[in-house]
Design a protein around this motif. Structure first.
Motif, mmCIF file in Angstrom:
data_model
loop_
_atom_site.group_PDB
_atom_site.id
_atom_site.type_symbol
_atom_site.label_atom_id
_atom_site.label_comp_id
_atom_site.label_asym_id
_atom_site.label_seq_id
_atom_site.Cartn_x
_atom_site.Cartn_y
_atom_site.Cartn_z
ATOM 1 N N GLU A 15 2.850 -9.748 7.856
ATOM 2 C CA GLU A 15 3.360 -8.965 6.720
ATOM 3 C C GLU A 15 2.345 -7.936 6.237
ATOM 4 O OE1 GLU A 15 5.104 -9.602 2.155
ATOM 5 O OE2 GLU A 15 4.576 -11.331 3.411
ATOM 6 N N TYR A 16 1.085 -8.336 6.129
ATOM 7 C CA TYR A 16 0.076 -7.451 5.557
ATOM 8 C C TYR A 16 -0.833 -6.805 6.607
ATOM 9 C CZ TYR A 16 1.417 -9.786 1.224
ATOM 10 O OH TYR A 16 2.122 -10.296 0.167
ATOM 11 N N GLY A 17 -0.724 -7.275 7.853
ATOM 12 C CA GLY A 17 -1.624 -6.781 8.876
ATOM 13 C C GLY A 17 -2.967 -7.487 8.794
ATOM 14 N N PRO A 18 -3.746 -7.459 9.870
ATOM 15 C CA PRO A 18 -5.032 -8.176 9.871
ATOM 16 C C PRO A 18 -6.113 -7.484 9.056
ATOM 17 C CG PRO A 18 -4.728 -7.020 11.936
ATOM 18 C CD PRO A 18 -3.452 -6.841 11.173
ATOM 19 N N VAL A 47 -3.249 -12.194 17.204
ATOM 20 C CA VAL A 47 -3.056 -11.164 16.168
ATOM 21 C C VAL A 47 -4.200 -10.168 16.108
ATOM 22 C CG1 VAL A 47 -1.594 -12.642 14.765
ATOM 23 C CG2 VAL A 47 -4.065 -12.668 14.390
ATOM 24 N N GLY A 48 -5.161 -10.274 17.024
ATOM 25 C CA GLY A 48 -6.233 -9.286 17.104
ATOM 26 C C GLY A 48 -7.292 -9.400 16.030
ATOM 27 N N VAL A 368 -12.596 13.810 3.462
ATOM 28 C CA VAL A 368 -12.779 12.391 3.763
ATOM 29 C C VAL A 368 -11.549 11.910 4.517
ATOM 30 C CG1 VAL A 368 -11.765 11.577 1.591
ATOM 31 C CG2 VAL A 368 -13.394 10.138 2.792
ATOM 32 N N TRP A 369 -11.774 11.014 5.483
ATOM 33 C CA TRP A 369 -10.683 10.465 6.297
ATOM 34 C C TRP A 369 -10.520 8.982 5.982
ATOM 35 C CZ3 TRP A 369 -7.712 13.184 9.927
ATOM 36 C CH2 TRP A 369 -8.090 14.515 10.113
ATOM 37 N N LEU A 370 -9.261 8.566 5.747
ATOM 38 C CA LEU A 370 -8.963 7.185 5.372
ATOM 39 C C LEU A 370 -7.863 6.635 6.271
ATOM 40 C CD1 LEU A 370 -8.665 7.775 1.519
ATOM 41 C CD2 LEU A 370 -10.665 6.934 2.722
ATOM 42 N N PRO A 371 -7.789 5.301 6.417
ATOM 43 C CA PRO A 371 -6.673 4.710 7.169
ATOM 44 C C PRO A 371 -5.350 4.965 6.466
ATOM 45 C CG PRO A 371 -8.455 3.127 6.826
ATOM 46 C CD PRO A 371 -8.735 4.288 5.946
ATOM 47 N N LEU A 372 -4.264 4.982 7.229
ATOM 48 C CA LEU A 372 -2.948 5.194 6.624
ATOM 49 C C LEU A 372 -2.595 4.074 5.648
ATOM 50 C CD1 LEU A 372 -0.731 6.563 9.554
ATOM 51 C CD2 LEU A 372 -1.749 7.802 7.638
ATOM 52 N N GLY A 373 -3.210 2.902 5.804
ATOM 53 C CA GLY A 373 -2.937 1.785 4.896
ATOM 54 C C GLY A 373 -3.748 1.828 3.623
#
Length: 459
Positions: A15-18, A47-48, A368-373
């Protein structure tokens, strides 16, 4: 019931990702964290998860048994393990900071964990019984909605996949799988209030009505939804009237409404400057100050934080200001709830989805670069005295005032420098000055690019 924890934890990860790597487990060697580590290790490959375990020794007693158990289980599971020992003198530091020993231990433990995680994800073993204890303790403080929402499954870099699991389930799991653990004797000491709630109050509540512990914990989920909705409404109503400065915030008394709504407004305002949700007595004291007929009155909310009423204005101040430091000339804050752009003073801050380039670490501080999450909303505001951030490439935090000084930003201009924070309130970027330590992005993959342009020079 012993195997029911597998789908619970696996469902949380789906649901939330690792989360970002590394995936650190706060591993004390007790029942809860031992079960969590065992569960995550069994599904790490599927799940990595880049799993690591970190044990924090607070230096308050002999730690030999815990050290043996934690090292042994990690070796059995094939998980990398690190033991971090806090600096001696925790009790003295707690006394000097005016905090309880338990609170100071928690603060330093989380700081140590974040240092070891280096921007990764931290898994915590809080469970349903812990949640019920937290709700009771918050009730005893007279907390409002924000406090009674207690712990969340995900809060920034923190993950709690066992929050819906009862301690009895963990006991069955450990017995079924032969998971070794150590019982911390301090968990039974009546010296700590939480222990008395755990050992005395919760069993009594459960005896009065089966399922009471679970219902208390589930109430926190309901309250969390209500708190978010109510905070959004208060933000929409009060936000346009707030002026933030390097010392805190100020709001005209005319923006406050009489009766229960005003108490809710004051509670929300205090939550903007206090390190934890305010207690009922603090809200009541602030309401008396607001209702005072005197021209200028002041009270101390807690160490280093004061409230002042000056005729038609209420100010919540973190500490005495420096007249030379500027205060953003009345600029408040603006919010980005997703990709787009906002205007703050002379600046336009843009958030756009783009493919991350290969040289992200070398890019200038103008972007600045950020993750899409990324945790939304992203807030643009003036700097506040006492602001701290973790600069990119550094393990610890630094005062923002020091970073502004090193960038040779004149004192009188510092209030006009935008400060960008994520949904957890962490400063992630000061355009043109420094980038914060954000979750890494991978070259060639979709990411979020933030830029800041001077509208006066680009018009």
């Amino acid at each position: 019931m012993a195997v029911a924890l597998h789908p619970l934890v696996h469902g949380h990860l789906i649901e939330y990702g690792p989360g970002s790597r590394p995936h650190l487990v706060a591993f004390s060697g007790g029942l809860d964290s031992s079960c969590l580590l065992h569960l995550l290790a069994t599904m790490a490959e599927d799940v990595g998860l880049a799993l690591q375990a970190v044990t924090v020794d607070h230096g308050l007693r002999s730690f030999d048994r815990e050290a043996d158990v934690t090292a042994g289980l990690c070796q059995e599971l094939g998980v990398a393990h690190e033991l971090v020992t806090l600096s001696p003198g925790l009790e003295l530091r707690a006394k000097g900071a005016g905090r309880s020993l338990a609170e100071m231990a928690r603060l330093e433990r989380y700081a140590a964990l974040r240092g070891a995680a280096a921007g990764g994800t931290i898994f915590l073993a809080h469970h349903l019984d812990d949640q019920a204890e937290t709700v009771i303790l918050r009730l005893m403080r007279g907390s409002g909605l924000q406090g009674l929402a207690a712990m969340r499954p995900v809060a920034g870099d923190l993950r709690r996949p066992l929050l819906a699991a009862a301690r009895s389930q963990l006991e069955e799991y450990a017995s079924f799988h032969g998971v070794p653990f150590v019982e911390d004797p301090s968990n039974r000491s009546p010296r700590f209030r939480r222990n008395r709630v755990r050992c005395e109050v919760l069993p009594l509540l459960e005896s009065l009505g089966e399922g009471s512990i679970g219902n208390l914990a589930r109430s926190a989920d309901v309250i969390a939804d209500q708190a978010l909705a109510f905070a959004t409404l208060l933000e929409e109503g009060l936000g346009p009237h707030i002026e933030r400065c390097h010392r805190g915030l100020k709001v005209p008394l005319s923006a406050l409404r009489p009766g229960p709504l005003r108490r809710s407004q004051l509670h929300w305002l205090m939550a903007q400057v206090l390190p934890q949700p305010p207690a009922a007595r603090q809200v009541e004291a602030l309401e008396r100050l607001v209702s005072s007929a005197e021209g200028t009155v002041e009270l101390t909310l807690q160490a280093g934080i004061r409230a002042r009423r000056e005729y038609a204005q209420l100010m919540l101040l973190t500490e005495d200001g420096d007249a030379e430091d500027g205060d953003g000339e009345g600029l408040g804050k603006v919010i980005l709830t997703g990709p787009g752009e906002v205007r703050w003073g002379r600046w336009v801050v843009c958030a756009r989805e783009a493919v991350a380039p290969a040289d992200v670490p070398e890019r200038p501080a103008s972007e600045v670069w950020l993750p899409l999450g990324t945790t939304w909303p992203v807030t643009v505001r003036p700097w506040c005295r006492g602001d701290r951030m973790q600069p990119f490439g550094m393990a610890g935090t630094r005062l923002l005032s020091d970073l502004l000084g090193e960038a040779r930003v004149p004192r009188q201009e510092r209030g006009m420098v935008p400060v960008v924070a994520d949904g957890e309130g962490r400063i992630i970027w000061v355009p043109g000055v420094r980038r914060g330590h954000c979750q890494p992005v991978c070259a060639g993959e979709p990411a979020l690019r933030l830029t800041c342009l001077d509208a006066q020079t680009t018009a």
